[in-house]
Design a protein around this motif. Structure first.
Motif, PDB file in Angstrom:
ATOM      1  N   LYS A  15       0.848  -1.195   0.000  1.00  0.00           N
ATOM      2  CA  LYS A  15       0.000   0.000   0.000  1.00  0.00           C
ATOM      3  C   LYS A  15       0.884   1.246   0.000  1.00  0.00           C
ATOM      4  O   LYS A  15       2.004   1.235   0.499  1.00  0.00           O
ATOM      5  CB  LYS A  15      -0.947   0.015   1.195  1.00  0.00           C
ATOM      6  CG  LYS A  15      -0.278   0.016   2.541  1.00  0.00           C
ATOM      7  CD  LYS A  15      -1.329  -0.031   3.641  1.00  0.00           C
ATOM      8  CE  LYS A  15      -0.642  -0.074   5.006  1.00  0.00           C
ATOM      9  NZ  LYS A  15      -1.640  -0.192   6.109  1.00  0.00           N
ATOM     10  N   SER A  18       3.014   2.972  -6.061  1.00  0.00           N
ATOM     11  CA  SER A  18       2.318   3.285  -7.301  1.00  0.00           C
ATOM     12  C   SER A  18       2.423   2.097  -8.256  1.00  0.00           C
ATOM     13  O   SER A  18       3.322   1.258  -8.137  1.00  0.00           O
ATOM     14  CB  SER A  18       2.913   4.537  -7.940  1.00  0.00           C
ATOM     15  OG  SER A  18       4.264   4.314  -8.277  1.00  0.00           O
ATOM     16  N   ARG A  64      -6.391   9.497  -6.895  1.00  0.00           N
ATOM     17  CA  ARG A  64      -5.318   8.499  -6.919  1.00  0.00           C
ATOM     18  C   ARG A  64      -5.186   7.782  -8.255  1.00  0.00           C
ATOM     19  O   ARG A  64      -4.162   7.171  -8.531  1.00  0.00           O
ATOM     20  CB  ARG A  64      -5.571   7.458  -5.826  1.00  0.00           C
ATOM     21  CG  ARG A  64      -5.541   8.030  -4.425  1.00  0.00           C
ATOM     22  CD  ARG A  64      -5.699   6.962  -3.365  1.00  0.00           C
ATOM     23  NE  ARG A  64      -6.944   6.212  -3.500  1.00  0.00           N
ATOM     24  CZ  ARG A  64      -7.007   4.986  -3.950  1.00  0.00           C
ATOM     25  NH1 ARG A  64      -5.901   4.345  -4.296  1.00  0.00           N
ATOM     26  NH2 ARG A  64      -8.162   4.362  -4.030  1.00  0.00           N
ATOM     27  N   ILE A  79      -2.227   4.065 -10.677  1.00  0.00           N
ATOM     28  CA  ILE A  79      -2.750   4.249  -9.323  1.00  0.00           C
ATOM     29  C   ILE A  79      -1.592   4.736  -8.465  1.00  0.00           C
ATOM     30  O   ILE A  79      -0.534   4.119  -8.415  1.00  0.00           O
ATOM     31  CB  ILE A  79      -3.310   2.938  -8.735  1.00  0.00           C
ATOM     32  CG1 ILE A  79      -4.322   2.287  -9.677  1.00  0.00           C
ATOM     33  CG2 ILE A  79      -3.966   3.222  -7.381  1.00  0.00           C
ATOM     34  CD1 ILE A  79      -4.822   0.930  -9.199  1.00  0.00           C
ATOM     35  N   GLN A  80      -1.807   5.876  -7.787  1.00  0.00           N
ATOM     36  CA  GLN A  80      -0.753   6.452  -6.973  1.00  0.00           C
ATOM     37  C   GLN A  80      -1.350   7.366  -5.930  1.00  0.00           C
ATOM     38  O   GLN A  80      -1.912   8.412  -6.288  1.00  0.00           O
ATOM     39  CB  GLN A  80       0.234   7.223  -7.862  1.00  0.00           C
ATOM     40  CG  GLN A  80       1.409   7.809  -7.103  1.00  0.00           C
ATOM     41  CD  GLN A  80       2.381   8.548  -8.019  1.00  0.00           C
ATOM     42  OE1 GLN A  80       2.082   8.826  -9.180  1.00  0.00           O
ATOM     43  NE2 GLN A  80       3.546   8.886  -7.505  1.00  0.00           N
ATOM     44  N   ALA A  82      -1.483   3.494  -3.975  1.00  0.00           N
ATOM     45  CA  ALA A  82      -2.459   2.412  -3.906  1.00  0.00           C
ATOM     46  C   ALA A  82      -2.950   2.195  -2.484  1.00  0.00           C
ATOM     47  O   ALA A  82      -2.216   2.401  -1.509  1.00  0.00           O
ATOM     48  CB  ALA A  82      -1.839   1.125  -4.439  1.00  0.00           C
ATOM     49  N   ASP A  86      -7.912  -1.233  -3.439  1.00  0.00           N
ATOM     50  CA  ASP A  86      -7.684  -1.235  -4.885  1.00  0.00           C
ATOM     51  C   ASP A  86      -7.381  -2.630  -5.415  1.00  0.00           C
ATOM     52  O   ASP A  86      -7.266  -2.821  -6.633  1.00  0.00           O
ATOM     53  CB  ASP A  86      -6.530  -0.296  -5.248  1.00  0.00           C
ATOM     54  CG  ASP A  86      -6.814   1.143  -4.878  1.00  0.00           C
ATOM     55  OD1 ASP A  86      -5.844   1.881  -4.596  1.00  0.00           O
ATOM     56  OD2 ASP A  86      -7.998   1.536  -4.860  1.00  0.00           O
ATOM     57  N   SER A  87      -7.250  -3.612  -4.526  1.00  0.00           N
ATOM     58  CA  SER A  87      -7.018  -4.984  -4.971  1.00  0.00           C
ATOM     59  C   SER A  87      -8.201  -5.443  -5.808  1.00  0.00           C
ATOM     60  O   SER A  87      -9.345  -5.450  -5.343  1.00  0.00           O
ATOM     61  CB  SER A  87      -6.845  -5.910  -3.759  1.00  0.00           C
ATOM     62  OG  SER A  87      -5.678  -5.609  -3.043  1.00  0.00           O
ATOM     63  N   VAL A 114      -2.837  -5.560  -3.423  1.00  0.00           N
ATOM     64  CA  VAL A 114      -2.205  -4.525  -2.605  1.00  0.00           C
ATOM     65  C   VAL A 114      -2.092  -5.056  -1.178  1.00  0.00           C
ATOM     66  O   VAL A 114      -3.098  -5.408  -0.559  1.00  0.00           O
ATOM     67  CB  VAL A 114      -3.010  -3.214  -2.627  1.00  0.00           C
ATOM     68  CG1 VAL A 114      -2.293  -2.139  -1.811  1.00  0.00           C
ATOM     69  CG2 VAL A 114      -3.207  -2.741  -4.064  1.00  0.00           C
TER      70      VAL A 114
END
Lengths: 115, 114
Positions: A15, A18, A64, A79-80, A82, A86-87, A114
């Motif tokens: 987590k 990115s 994000r 994604i930045q 994560a 977001d998984s 993640v």
């Protein structure tokens, strides 16, 4: 006819890191879609491109997530940073045109974990 | 309003049986209803689709029944085979503000036992 290509197929990150996903749509397809598919759910649209312009990004968490489609062909989704939630599997799809009856062709997806 | 509700979540049928998957929607702006089939590790693939001006569409062993007044539609698989084991998604599509809006149901994991 080659299908929609995606890479990588799998990605594991911590987590707050990115990550970026790449998609190459079917040749000649003007419309490109990114979907998020959480385990046990149906795909949810994140963003839709017509050529290299954004048509709909109303469900993209813009704080994000970002996406671009260079020269109206390939696309990247980033994604930045994560988060654990977001998984999911990130699916790219393309269709010839923008009509709502046009068939969307999906790639195999990128499975993101993640930790 | 833009949800599509799908049931059951999972279904086990013996070979040759007729699995039935049901979907319901609320928004009458939806006017195209595709079904997608997804195998493990693959993306969804279009199986069959229907427009609301017809009540039934059949392609091979797959049939969609559509009830416009009830805002419900269903998928029937005749003479089901183990190779039909997959996750099935119903979806509803409409043109919203110049863009295709394709909303998926939650999916039904179908297992056909030999």
């Amino acid at each position: 006819e080659a299908g929609v290509a995606q890479s990588p197929r799998y990605k594991i990150i911590e987590k707050r890191q990115s990550v970026a996903f790449w998609c190459n749509p079917i040749s000649g397809h003007a419309t490109l879609y990114w979907y998020q598919q959480i385990l046990g759910q149906g795909p949810k649209l994140l963003i839709q491109f017509q050529n290299n312009g954004v048509v709909d990004d109303s469900q993209l968490p813009k704080d994000r997530f970002s996406a671009e489609r260079l020269k109206g062909v390939d696309s990247t989704l980033k994604i930045q940073p994560a988060k654990l939630e977001d998984s999911a599997v990130y699916l790219c799809a393309s269709s010839l045109l923008l009509g709502h009856t046009d068939t969307q062709y999906f790639g195999p997806g990128t499975r993101l974990t993640v930790l | 309003q833009q949800q599509v509700k799908q049931s059951p979540q999972s279904l086990i049928v013996q070979k040759g049986g007729i699995p039935i998957i049901n979907c319901a929607y609320e928004n009458t702006a939806f006017d195209y209803f595709p079904w997608y089939q997804q195998f493990p590790g693959k993306g969804p693939a279009l199986l069959i689709a229907i427009r609301p001006d017809v009540s039934e569409k059949k392609e091979g062993r797959f049939t969609i029944s559509f009830n416009k007044s009830a805002k419900q539609f269903s998928l029937h698989i005749m003479d089901s085979q183990p190779g039909d084991s997959a996750t099935y998604f119903c979806a509803a599509s409409a043109l919203f503000q110049g863009a295709q809006k394709l909303v998926f149901g939650q999916g039904t994991r179908l297992t056909i036992n030999p």
